[in-house]
Design a protein around this motif. Structure first.
Motif, mmCIF file in Angstrom:
data_model
loop_
_atom_site.group_PDB
_atom_site.id
_atom_site.type_symbol
_atom_site.label_atom_id
_atom_site.label_comp_id
_atom_site.label_asym_id
_atom_site.label_seq_id
_atom_site.Cartn_x
_atom_site.Cartn_y
_atom_site.Cartn_z
ATOM 1 N N LEU A 180 -83.560 -31.411 -39.090
ATOM 2 C CA LEU A 180 -82.326 -30.816 -39.602
ATOM 3 C C LEU A 180 -82.439 -30.636 -41.121
ATOM 4 C CD1 LEU A 180 -79.578 -32.763 -37.606
ATOM 5 C CD2 LEU A 180 -80.641 -30.565 -37.084
ATOM 6 N N TYR A 230 -70.894 -37.512 -40.558
ATOM 7 C CA TYR A 230 -70.454 -36.390 -39.723
ATOM 8 C C TYR A 230 -70.053 -36.931 -38.361
ATOM 9 C CZ TYR A 230 -70.693 -31.929 -37.156
ATOM 10 O OH TYR A 230 -70.411 -30.821 -36.383
ATOM 11 N N GLY A 287 -66.835 -32.813 -35.442
ATOM 12 C CA GLY A 287 -67.137 -31.909 -36.536
ATOM 13 C C GLY A 287 -66.469 -32.280 -37.842
ATOM 14 N N THR A 319 -75.152 -38.021 -43.123
ATOM 15 C CA THR A 319 -75.668 -36.731 -43.579
ATOM 16 C C THR A 319 -76.149 -36.770 -45.026
ATOM 17 O OG1 THR A 319 -73.387 -36.072 -44.052
ATOM 18 C CG2 THR A 319 -74.340 -35.344 -41.962
ATOM 19 N N ALA A 366 -82.784 -32.299 -32.114
ATOM 20 C CA ALA A 366 -81.526 -31.660 -32.493
ATOM 21 C C ALA A 366 -81.779 -30.420 -33.342
ATOM 22 C CB ALA A 366 -80.661 -32.643 -33.268
ATOM 23 N N THR A 367 -81.005 -29.368 -33.076
ATOM 24 C CA THR A 367 -81.118 -28.123 -33.831
ATOM 25 C C THR A 367 -79.968 -27.951 -34.819
ATOM 26 O OG1 THR A 367 -79.963 -26.977 -32.028
ATOM 27 C CG2 THR A 367 -82.382 -26.969 -31.981
ATOM 28 N N SER A 368 -78.950 -28.797 -34.708
ATOM 29 C CA SER A 368 -77.821 -28.771 -35.639
ATOM 30 C C SER A 368 -77.116 -30.125 -35.554
ATOM 31 C CB SER A 368 -76.836 -27.658 -35.285
ATOM 32 O OG SER A 368 -76.186 -27.949 -34.057
ATOM 33 N N LEU A 369 -76.255 -30.380 -36.525
ATOM 34 C CA LEU A 369 -75.503 -31.636 -36.493
ATOM 35 C C LEU A 369 -74.623 -31.710 -35.245
ATOM 36 C CD1 LEU A 369 -74.451 -31.976 -40.236
ATOM 37 C CD2 LEU A 369 -75.904 -33.558 -38.950
ATOM 38 N N GLN A 370 -73.956 -30.615 -34.912
ATOM 39 C CA GLN A 370 -73.075 -30.653 -33.746
ATOM 40 C C GLN A 370 -73.879 -30.820 -32.460
ATOM 41 O OE1 GLN A 370 -69.660 -30.848 -33.953
ATOM 42 N NE2 GLN A 370 -69.980 -31.471 -31.819
ATOM 43 N N ALA A 371 -75.060 -30.181 -32.394
ATOM 44 C CA ALA A 371 -75.911 -30.355 -31.214
ATOM 45 C C ALA A 371 -76.356 -31.808 -31.089
ATOM 46 C CB ALA A 371 -77.121 -29.431 -31.292
#
Length: 341
Positions: free
Chosen positions: A54, A179, A183, A214, A9-14
Motif C-alpha cells: 500500500l 484507519y 473508512g 496509517t 491488500a490493494t487499498s486500505l478499505q480492501a
C-alpha cells in the motif's frame, strides 16, 4: 504447520474488508515480530493481510514544519531521513539502537509500534501467561523477571514493551493515525497508544478491531529545542533496553546565560508495559533552573511510583542516572553562549 490464508491488500478499505471476512486475521507489515511469533505458535492467525504494498511508505513534510511518516516506512529509512536527523535526533538515535541493521531494513513504523513483549513466558507455550492466554497466571512474577516492569505493572502482567522508537515518539508528542473499518480516521497520542496491563494484559494498545495504523504525525519542534535518547542494555547491539530515556528540552535563557526550563518532555523505556511519560518529573522541572539537585529530585519523585520485584530493583537507579545524565547533557553549554547549569 497451521494453515492460514494470505491476502495482498490493494487499498486500505480492501484490507479492512479482508480483516472482517477472515476471523482471527492479522495485518502484515515487515513481519519481523509476527512471523517469529507464528513460528513459536504464540500467534495463530486465520489470515495474513499484507499491507506492505500500500502507498504508506512516504515521509512527508507538513505545512507547519512537522512530519507525516507512513506506516510502512522502514526503520532504517526513517532513521536516515535528513529531516528526522536534523529535527528529531532522538528518534533517529532510538531507531538505530534497536534490533540489527538487517531487521531495521525490513521492520516498519507501524509494525514497530505493534510489536509484542519479549517476555520469555509469553513466548513459551509451556509456561503460564495472562497476555498470551488470559486467566492462566503470570509465570514471571515468581520466576525470571530481572528484565521486567517496575512501573505500572499489575498482578496479571509484569512484561515490558520492547520498542525504542515508541519511547521517542512518546517524548515527541507524536500522534498515531488509524484507519477504521468504516473508512473513518482518528488519531491517538503516541504516549497513550499502548495500555498498562491492569486486568486485561492481552490488550497491548487502544487500537480497535480491524483498525490499521496509517501514519505517525510528528509535530514541528520549537526553535532551539534539544533532544536525546539514551539506552542501557546488556550488550552493545541487538539487545532490548534494561532502561532507556528520551528527553526533549527547551530552555529559556536570560541575558546572563542562565536557562530555565520552558518545556521538557521525558519518557522512559524498559520500565513498564508501555513507554512511560514522566509527567510528575516534567511538572516539577518546568520553570526551574535544571541544576543537578533539582533534576534528581524531580526524577526521584517520578520513580517513587516504582514497585520493584525480587530481582529488578536495579532498574530504578539505572533509570534515574540515565535521565539525570541526559538532562544535564541537553542543558549544558551551547555553542557561542555562556555556560548554563
Amino acid at each position: 504447520m497451521k494453515p492460514f490464508a494470505y491476502v495482498r491488500a490493494t487499498s486500505l478499505q480492501a484490507a479492512a474488508d479482508a480483516y472482517a471476512a477472515h476471523p482471527g486475521s492479522r495485518y502484515l507489515g515487515g513481519g519481523t515480530n509476527l512471523v517469529d511469533l507464528m513460528k513459536l505458535g504464540v500467534e495463530t492467525p486465520g489470515a495474513l493481510i499484507d499491507l506492505s504494498r500500500l502507498p504508506l511508505d512516504e515521509i512527508r513534510e507538513l505545512p507547519d514544519g512537522g512530519l507525516r511518516v507512513g506506516a510502512t516506512v522502514r526503520n532504517s529509512d526513517l532513521a536516515a531521513d535528513p529531516l528526522v536527523r536534523t529535527r528529531y535526533p532522538l528518534l533517529s538515535r532510538a531507531l538505530l539502537s534497536g534490533a540489527s541493521g538487517q531487521l531495521r531494513n525490513v521492520a516498519t513504523t507501524g509494525g514497530n509500534l505493534l510489536q509484542r513483549t519479549r517476555c520469555g513466558y509469553f513466548q513459551d507455550l509451556s509456561k503460564p501467561c495472562n497476555k498470551r492466554e488470559p486467566g492462566t497466571g503470570c509465570g514471571a512474577r515468581e520466576g525470571l523477571h530481572r528484565d521486567h516492569a517496575v512501573l505500572g505493572h499489575s498482578e496479571h502482567c509484569i512484561a515490558t514493551h520492547p520498542s525504542d522508537m515508541a519511547v521517542a515518539l512518546a517524548a515527541l508528542d507524536a500522534r498515531v493515525e488509524l484507519y477504521g473499518a468504516a473508512g473513518t480516521t482518528r488519531t491517538v497520542a503516541a504516549a497513550e497508544f499502548h495500555r498498562l496491563p491492569a486486568d486485561r494484559p492481552e490488550q497491548d494498545t487502544v487500537i480497535r478491531p480491524g483498525e490499521i495504523i496509517t501514519a505517525v504525525i510528528l509535530p514541528a519542534p520549537a526553535p532551539g529545542t534539544r533532544s536525546l535518547y539514551r539506552k542501557a542494555r546488556e550488550r552493545a547491539s541487538y539487545a532490548f533496553a534494561l532502561a532507556s530515556v528520551a528527553v526533549v528540552l527547551d530552555l529559556d535563557l536570560d541575558d546572563g546565560g542562565v536557562g530555565r526550563v520552558r518545556r521538557i518532555a521525558l519518557a522512559f523505556g524498559g520500565l513498564a508495559h508501555r513507554p512511560w511519560r514522566a509527567t510528575t518529573a516534567e511538572g516539577r522541572l518546568t520553570g526551574a533552573v535544571p541544576h543537578p539537585e533539582a533534576v534528581r529530585e524531580a526524577v526521584d519523585a517520578e520513580l517513587a511510583r516504582a514497585r520493584a520485584l525480587r530481582d529488578n530493583a536495579y532498574k530504578i537507579p539505572l533509570a534515574r542516572n540515565l535521565a539525570c545524565d541526559a538532562i544535564a547533557e541537553l542543558a549544558g553549554p551551547r555553542p557561542g553562549s555562556p555556560a548554563t547549569p
